[in-house]
Design an enzyme around this catalytic site. Sequence first.
Site, PDB file in Angstrom:
ATOM      1  N   ASP A   1      46.235  34.760  33.166  1.00 25.73           N
ATOM      2  CA  ASP A   1      46.861  34.014  32.971  1.00 25.73           C
ATOM      3  C   ASP A   1      46.242  32.783  31.942  1.00 25.73           C
ATOM      4  O   ASP A   1      46.479  31.832  31.123  1.00 25.73           O
ATOM      5  CB  ASP A   1      47.745  33.494  34.041  1.00 25.73           C
ATOM      6  CG  ASP A   1      49.332  33.415  34.206  1.00 25.73           C
ATOM      7  OD1 ASP A   1      49.311  34.475  33.810  1.00 25.73           O
ATOM      8  OD2 ASP A   1      49.814  32.639  34.534  1.00 25.73           O
TER       9      ASP A   1
ATOM     10  N   ASP B   1      45.453  39.000  37.770  1.00 25.05           N
ATOM     11  CA  ASP B   1      46.370  38.452  37.738  1.00 25.05           C
ATOM     12  C   ASP B   1      46.462  36.338  37.439  1.00 25.05           C
ATOM     13  O   ASP B   1      46.543  35.711  36.448  1.00 25.05           O
ATOM     14  CB  ASP B   1      47.458  37.739  38.616  1.00 25.05           C
ATOM     15  CG  ASP B   1      48.646  37.250  38.899  1.00 25.05           C
ATOM     16  OD1 ASP B   1      49.075  37.387  37.908  1.00 25.05           O
ATOM     17  OD2 ASP B   1      49.370  37.010  40.175  1.00 25.05           O
TER      18      ASP B   1
ATOM     19  N   ASP C   1      34.749  33.134  40.256  1.00 24.34           N
ATOM     20  CA  ASP C   1      35.068  31.059  40.061  1.00 24.34           C
ATOM     21  C   ASP C   1      34.352  31.364  39.007  1.00 24.34           C
ATOM     22  O   ASP C   1      34.638  30.248  38.152  1.00 24.34           O
ATOM     23  CB  ASP C   1      34.789  30.750  41.944  1.00 24.34           C
ATOM     24  CG  ASP C   1      33.780  31.284  42.500  1.00 24.34           C
ATOM     25  OD1 ASP C   1      33.567  32.391  41.763  1.00 24.34           O
ATOM     26  OD2 ASP C   1      32.714  30.350  43.212  1.00 24.34           O
TER      27      ASP C   1
ATOM     28  N   LYS D   1      34.162  39.029  44.110  1.00 27.78           N
ATOM     29  CA  LYS D   1      33.721  37.387  45.133  1.00 27.78           C
ATOM     30  C   LYS D   1      32.927  37.948  46.185  1.00 27.78           C
ATOM     31  O   LYS D   1      33.455  38.192  47.491  1.00 27.78           O
ATOM     32  CB  LYS D   1      35.255  36.883  45.693  1.00 27.78           C
ATOM     33  CG  LYS D   1      35.200  35.387  46.466  1.00 27.78           C
ATOM     34  CD  LYS D   1      35.005  34.565  45.174  1.00 27.78           C
ATOM     35  CE  LYS D   1      34.675  33.444  46.639  1.00 27.78           C
ATOM     36  NZ  LYS D   1      34.317  32.538  45.674  1.00 27.78           N
TER      37      LYS D   1
ATOM     38  N   TYR E   1      47.834  42.580  47.005  1.00 29.76           N
ATOM     39  CA  TYR E   1      49.339  42.486  46.275  1.00 29.76           C
ATOM     40  C   TYR E   1      50.148  43.443  47.410  1.00 29.76           C
ATOM     41  O   TYR E   1      51.791  43.166  47.820  1.00 29.76           O
ATOM     42  CB  TYR E   1      49.271  42.453  45.260  1.00 29.76           C
ATOM     43  CG  TYR E   1      49.648  40.884  44.297  1.00 29.76           C
ATOM     44  CD1 TYR E   1      48.917  39.759  45.158  1.00 29.76           C
ATOM     45  CD2 TYR E   1      49.874  40.771  43.198  1.00 29.76           C
ATOM     46  CE1 TYR E   1      48.515  38.940  44.660  1.00 29.76           C
ATOM     47  CE2 TYR E   1      49.404  39.228  42.822  1.00 29.76           C
ATOM     48  CZ  TYR E   1      48.776  38.105  43.351  1.00 29.76           C
ATOM     49  OH  TYR E   1      48.354  37.132  42.831  1.00 29.76           O
TER      50      TYR E   1
END
Length: 365
Positions: free
Chosen positions: A256, A252, A228, A196, A146
């Site tokens: 959620d 992020d 994942d 990851k 980001y």
Amino acid sequence: MTKHKIALLDGDGIGPEIMAEAVKILELVASRNKLEFDLVHGAFGASAYFEHGHSFPDATKQLCDEADAILKGPIGLSHEESKKIPVDMQPERGALLPLRRRYNTFANFRPVFLPKGLAHFSPLKPEIIGDGIDFIIIRELVGGLYFGAKEAGINSDGKRYVKESLEYDEDQIKRIARVAFDTAMKRKKVLHNIHKSNVLKSSVLWNEIMEEVGANYPEVEVKHILVDAAATYLCLNPGQFDVMVMENMFGDILSDQGGGILGSLGLMPSACIGPDKAYYEPSHGSAPDIAGKNIANPYSMIGSVAMMLEMSFGLVQESRNVWHAMQSVFAQGYSTPDLSRPGSDLKMIDTQAFGDLVASELQKL
Ligand code: NAD
């Protein structure tokens, strides 16, 4: 009398509605604790762009600079409405990321909490929820994809292209690692490191540094999980998590999902902490689909107030009281519509009524 200046950035969509309930609680907390909160509103987000020509106007920057803490509502517009604002001035790029950069708020705390008694709010089965859901996501907030360099244009083949880079240096990873280990020490001493590294080199460095910092915390058990797989485990066995740490974009997305397993994003407060300044905000967005209807759940906003009371002002007991007051409202069978499920016999209340009930529960404590 102790005085704290708090910048209130109402934001967009449901922001002003849930901010009004947070202010109700802040004013009550001030009078109960013989404190003075100087509450000053500042323009921020899409509404600021339309009114002042900038989504993070200079006057708001000055207000935030002077404030002891910042309480921020969600910002943003619907996909279609966003197109009315130039790309670089759209609320996230024009206001939110600059706010985070300005105060270097690298540590984002996102509690994901649902006591057993409120398990009916969750879409997960009771046998999966067990004794309730209670973990915290620690998200690195000012690095990674980001915040990396971005470019877009036409390449030598005449094709449109875009390039965004995921950048971290070791100091950035070390400081969030320390926050995560310190948090784990105060809780169950189990830290899930989300990465990851099978694909991303950034995760290889991230993991290396997690292990180096972890050497100073021998009591903390570290469990490394691919992002994942972590997404799946959040649905299948959230009880295994206590403290999770991850880079910006993973945080992020997974937070959620945290809201999803609780039953609503409206249950997701957060704290964004920098070396000198902190700001507090719900994890969710501006919910344009329900804005202006007085039906948004203000829990995430009032929970962000509770986090501010503890983390910026050291009002630990009063912070607990605010959490307790909100849980009591739910425990009496009240709920905002986002948490209703077919066949549930919850008593539906609106945004303002939720705030009023929290205030009246708080007054009993
Ligand atoms: P969203 O989080 O606004 O909404 C997703 C869903 O959750 C919607 O159905 C919404 O009604 C519901 N919801 C969210 N908060 C709720 C609450 N307090 N009470 C009841 N229901 C609630 O996500 P989105 O629709 O994808 O994004 C809308 C805008 O918000 C976009 O412009 C996005 O960029 C922005 N956004 C801002 C922030 C921030 O300010 N930090 C974070 C995420 C998204």
